[in-house]
Design an enzyme around this catalytic site. Structure first.
Site, PDB file in Angstrom:
ATOM      1  N   ASP A   1      -0.487   1.824  -5.352  1.00 48.38           N
ATOM      2  CA  ASP A   1      -1.140   1.770  -6.794  1.00 48.38           C
ATOM      3  C   ASP A   1      -2.399   2.408  -7.102  1.00 48.38           C
ATOM      4  O   ASP A   1      -2.912   2.328  -8.102  1.00 48.38           O
ATOM      5  CB  ASP A   1      -0.887   0.473  -7.469  1.00 48.38           C
ATOM      6  CG  ASP A   1      -2.098  -0.537  -6.546  1.00 48.38           C
ATOM      7  OD1 ASP A   1      -2.334  -0.220  -5.578  1.00 48.38           O
ATOM      8  OD2 ASP A   1      -1.883  -1.721  -6.751  1.00 48.38           O
ATOM      9  N   GLU A   2      -2.959   3.070  -6.329  1.00 47.52           N
ATOM     10  CA  GLU A   2      -4.492   3.799  -6.606  1.00 47.52           C
ATOM     11  C   GLU A   2      -4.559   5.113  -5.868  1.00 47.52           C
ATOM     12  O   GLU A   2      -4.259   5.168  -4.504  1.00 47.52           O
ATOM     13  CB  GLU A   2      -5.551   2.744  -6.232  1.00 47.52           C
ATOM     14  CG  GLU A   2      -5.779   2.126  -4.857  1.00 47.52           C
ATOM     15  CD  GLU A   2      -7.111   1.475  -4.586  1.00 47.52           C
ATOM     16  OE1 GLU A   2      -8.076   1.782  -5.397  1.00 47.52           O
ATOM     17  OE2 GLU A   2      -6.882   0.447  -3.907  1.00 47.52           O
TER      18      GLU A   2
ATOM     19  N   ASP B   1      -6.038   3.601 -10.879  1.00 53.84           N
ATOM     20  CA  ASP B   1      -5.729   2.369 -10.314  1.00 53.84           C
ATOM     21  C   ASP B   1      -5.032   1.677 -11.286  1.00 53.84           C
ATOM     22  O   ASP B   1      -5.274   1.153 -12.505  1.00 53.84           O
ATOM     23  CB  ASP B   1      -6.904   1.616 -10.365  1.00 53.84           C
ATOM     24  CG  ASP B   1      -6.470   0.257  -9.118  1.00 53.84           C
ATOM     25  OD1 ASP B   1      -5.530   0.121  -8.795  1.00 53.84           O
ATOM     26  OD2 ASP B   1      -7.541  -0.607  -8.867  1.00 53.84           O
TER      27      ASP B   1
END
Length: 399
Positions: free
Chosen positions: A103-104, A13
């Site tokens: 983003d993860e 993350d």
């Protein structure tokens, strides 16, 4: 250090993603509180978060909490490019990557021990490679289950690495606050706190039937399983979305007139249906989500007779849902409108119905998509949207 039987699921993350990209690209912002977005906080650096600034907070409130913060406009193209570069690192690490957002992601490294070593070592190299190649800090949690890996990355933030030993999973999990459990938001946390339940361990001590009586069947069983770290879900690369949606914040200072709300609904439906067609998907259920001035929320849905990606069909349903919610909007005011299409399927699986003639609306949608792809979304627009702010189009994982 290698732990025998170490979990093989990584949750990676990026830290304060938008703000980290801004700090990466402008040395003057490094180490300083940064807020991305003016009217509404889209992201805050950890220096700004330390002052109490949070995502989705109003810009005025954020500046009161952190008057020294530097406010920068969002640069969606930069965030999209950074996300693509990070996911390239993920896929160079293992083919088993399940993206959750730009983003993860979850990564399964179970098959890499012979060639890449233990998961903890793989996670450390992944963090180093993201920093070297993309210039961004990333936190990684390592555990046997997806749930626990995600919890571990949350505990390790920012810019950390945490491996949960298989022989002490519950020892790690049970002292944590109930808010760490997936599915526990403010409302559920308040219910649990009212009954003196504040930690995951206290949830685990309750019989499942008690949780079901407190929270309902699905959520009660879900939290009971998670509190005992029961999560059998595998990492699923290429997993497709179950719904496609978009939302738009409404200004508290501007009246939520029927015309203003309709313009937002129209813009959201245009965006969603274009994404549906671009992904070759169709859906049956149209969902309208509203957040009011008192921060309460409602959700309304309508299931169509046939799956569709037609803008006109989805818009007709969304407008009907908005009209039925009008008394609540007049009573409470409106701060956010969201629209989604759920019950998705591939358009190749669509069962044709009589008559088989192509609808004029579908042909028009296809022509407009071609124009927008070539000349941009503003090249042709609806009259109701002229002169109105179209809102931000945030980068997303492929649909």
């Amino acid at each position: 250090m290698f732990v025998s039987g170490e979990g093989t699921i990584l949750h990676a993350d990026l830290d304060a993603f938008y703000a980290s990209v801004e700090q990466r690209d402008d040395r003057r912002l490094r180490g300083r509180p940064v807020i991305v977005g003016g009217g509404v906080v889209l992201a805050a650096s950890y220096e700004a978060k330390a002052c109490g600034v949070a995502t989705a907070m109003g810009g005025a409130q954020a500046r009161l909490l952190c008057p020294q913060a530097i406010v920068v406009p969002p640069r969606m193209s930069a965030y999209s490019a950074a996300s693509k570069a990070v996911f390239e690192v993920f896929r160079n690490t293992t083919p088993l990557v399940e993206g959750l957002s730009i983003d993860e992601a979850f990564l399964d490294v179970a098959g890499l021990r012979r060639i890449a070593g233990p998961p903890s070592g793989i996670a450390a190299r992944l963090r180093a490679e993201v920093l070297e190649r993309v210039g961004l800090p990333i936190t990684v949690g390592v555990a046997r289950t997806k749930f626990l890996a995600k919890v571990a990355s949350g505990v390790a933030k920012p810019d950390g690495l945490l491996v949960v030993p298989p022989d002490d999973e519950l020892g790690f999990l049970h002292p944590l606050a109930v808010e760490r459990l997936w599915g526990v938001g403010k409302v559920t946390a308040a219910k649990l706190h009212e009954h003196g339940i504040s930690t995951v361990g206290e949830v685990a001590e309750l019989p499942e039937k008690i949780l079901v009586s407190l929270l309902g069947g699905a959520l009660g069983r879900h939290l009971h399983a998670l509190a005992h770290n029961r999560d059998p879900r595998p990492v699923q690369p290429g997993r497709r979305r179950r719904s496609i949606g978009s939302q738009r914040a409404m200004s508290r200072r501007a009246p939520s007139t029927p015309e203003a709300v309709d313009a937002v609904v129209v813009a959201l439906v245009d965006r969603i249906c274009r994404r549906l067609r671009g992904a070759d998907r169709v859906g049956r259920t149209v969902v309208l989500r509203l957040r009011f001035g008192d921060y309460s929320r409602v959700s309304r849905s309508h299931t169509l007779p046939q799956p569709t990606c037609s803008t006109e069909a989805v818009l007709t349903a969304a407008r009907a849902l908005a009209a039925r919610a009008r008394p609540l909007i007049d009573e409470r005011g409106l701060t956010l409108v969201g629209v989604a299409v759920a019950n998705l399927d591939d358009d190749a699986a669509l069962q044709l119905v009589l008559p088989f003639d192509e609808e004029a609306g579908t042909a028009l949608d296809a022509v407009l998509d071609t124009v927008h792809d070539r000349f941009g979304s503003a090249a042709v627009t609806r009259a109701v949207l002229l002169g109105r702010d179209p809102g931000l189009s945030v980068p997303l994982l492929p649909d």
